[in-house]
Write an enzyme that holds these catalytic residues in place. Structure first.
Site, PDB file in Angstrom:
ATOM      1  N   THR A 115     129.164  32.843  -0.441  1.00 51.69           N
ATOM      2  CA  THR A 115     128.484  32.555   0.828  1.00 51.69           C
ATOM      3  C   THR A 115     127.265  33.449   1.009  1.00 51.69           C
ATOM      4  O   THR A 115     127.304  34.635   0.696  1.00 51.69           O
ATOM      5  CB  THR A 115     129.457  32.757   2.007  1.00 51.69           C
ATOM      6  OG1 THR A 115     130.588  31.892   1.839  1.00 51.69           O
ATOM      7  CG2 THR A 115     128.789  32.433   3.334  1.00 51.69           C
ATOM      8  N   LEU A 138     131.403  38.639   3.989  1.00 50.67           N
ATOM      9  CA  LEU A 138     131.009  37.288   3.627  1.00 50.67           C
ATOM     10  C   LEU A 138     131.537  37.034   2.220  1.00 50.67           C
ATOM     11  O   LEU A 138     131.479  37.923   1.363  1.00 50.67           O
ATOM     12  CB  LEU A 138     129.479  37.126   3.633  1.00 50.67           C
ATOM     13  CG  LEU A 138     128.778  36.906   4.977  1.00 50.67           C
ATOM     14  CD1 LEU A 138     127.287  36.701   4.740  1.00 50.67           C
ATOM     15  CD2 LEU A 138     129.343  35.711   5.717  1.00 50.67           C
ATOM     16  N   ASP A 139     132.019  35.832   1.973  1.00 48.43           N
ATOM     17  CA  ASP A 139     132.535  35.500   0.653  1.00 48.43           C
ATOM     18  C   ASP A 139     131.468  35.698  -0.423  1.00 48.43           C
ATOM     19  O   ASP A 139     130.270  35.613  -0.158  1.00 48.43           O
ATOM     20  CB  ASP A 139     132.995  34.037   0.610  1.00 48.43           C
ATOM     21  CG  ASP A 139     134.137  33.766   1.570  1.00 48.43           C
ATOM     22  OD1 ASP A 139     134.883  34.705   1.861  1.00 48.43           O
ATOM     23  OD2 ASP A 139     134.272  32.611   2.011  1.00 48.43           O
ATOM     24  N   TYR A 140     131.936  35.878  -1.638  1.00 49.14           N
ATOM     25  CA  TYR A 140     131.067  36.009  -2.812  1.00 49.14           C
ATOM     26  C   TYR A 140     130.097  34.832  -2.907  1.00 49.14           C
ATOM     27  O   TYR A 140     128.913  34.999  -3.190  1.00 49.14           O
ATOM     28  CB  TYR A 140     131.950  36.082  -4.056  1.00 49.14           C
ATOM     29  CG  TYR A 140     131.234  36.202  -5.365  1.00 49.14           C
ATOM     30  CD1 TYR A 140     130.597  37.390  -5.740  1.00 49.14           C
ATOM     31  CD2 TYR A 140     131.220  35.138  -6.274  1.00 49.14           C
ATOM     32  CE1 TYR A 140     129.950  37.507  -6.963  1.00 49.14           C
ATOM     33  CE2 TYR A 140     130.584  35.246  -7.503  1.00 49.14           C
ATOM     34  CZ  TYR A 140     129.951  36.438  -7.841  1.00 49.14           C
ATOM     35  OH  TYR A 140     129.319  36.554  -9.052  1.00 49.14           O
TER      36      TYR A 140
END
Length: 237
Positions: free
Chosen positions: A106, A102-104
């Site tokens: 998100t 998961l993105d930083y």
């Protein structure tokens, strides 16, 4: 044992992702960077490190569901010393690794395990497991934009697979929309790029489900072990 198979057996990543780690010079054996994908190792005597962290096979397999907060990376180490999701798992003694990323920026559902075979299965494109997100985006979507999103969009050098999109609500005062988005691919920052491609940049993004696995009432920053029912579901996908 071949090096990529050993990395997978330690739960670090799938064999395919393990090869990427090797090509990116993230893997060392006995202090030396691995140069060959076909390297054979002695799992009982060789010391293997990934991103500077020593790895080993674990007798106890664990399966964790985390409600990831924003501002955490999903890799073990980071060149900018940002906090990792691993830092949250204070009561988990086994070394576990994220299933996908998961993105930083998100938040939301993230699985972590030391089961390399399950990681490989869940990250392999052929299984097409829906990942459900709730996105807060700028502006009001038109029917044409919704249709284009659902059919797949050209992003950089590829076209995304058909996706599902439902408008939950539109706030006329703030000019923002809440969307439910389902994709089964796992390209880097894909949801954000897809929304940007239809001119509705993401303001907030949260993953709320992976297939039939849901966050339910799990609070942000909390984690729990998967139930037997959830684990059986994932293993039988």
């Amino acid at each position: 044992m071949r090096i990529n198979k050993y990395i997978a057996s330690c739960g670090v990543a799938s064999r395919r992702k393990a090869e990427e780690l090797i090509l990116n010079k993230k893997v060392k054996v006995n202090g030396k960077i691995v140069e060959e994908l076909s390297l054979q190792i002695d799992e009982n005597n060789d010391v293997v490190e990934v991103d500077g962290v020593k790895i080993s096979t674990s007798e106890n397999t664990v399966y964790i569901l985390l409600n990831k907060p924003e501002g955490y990376i999903t890799t073990v180490k980071d060149q900018f010393d940002r906090p990792s999701v691993i830092d949250i798992l204070s009561s988990v003694s086994e070394r576990v690794y994220p299933v996908g990323r998961l993105d930083y920026e998100t938040s939301g559902l993230l699985l972590l395990t030391n089961d390399g075979d399950l990681t490989y299965k869940l990250t392999h494109p052929k299984h097409e497991i829906d990942k459900t997100y709730v996105a807060r985006v700028k502006g009001k979507l038109t029917e044409e934009e919704i249709s284009n999103f659902r059919q797949g969009l050209y992003i950089e050098d590829y076209k995304t697979a058909p996706a599902k999109l439902r408008v939950i609500k539109y706030d006329n005062v703030q000019d923002v929309s809440m969307l439910e988005i389902k994709i089964h691919e796992g390209k880097n920052r894909q949801v954000r790029k897809m929304c940007k491609a239809i001119n509705h940049p993401v303001l907030r993004l949260k993953r709320v489900a992976l297939g039939k696995i849901n966050l339910n009432d799990l609070k942000i920053g909390e984690y729990r072990h998967l139930t037997n029912e959830e684990l059986n579901y994932l293993k039988n996908i």
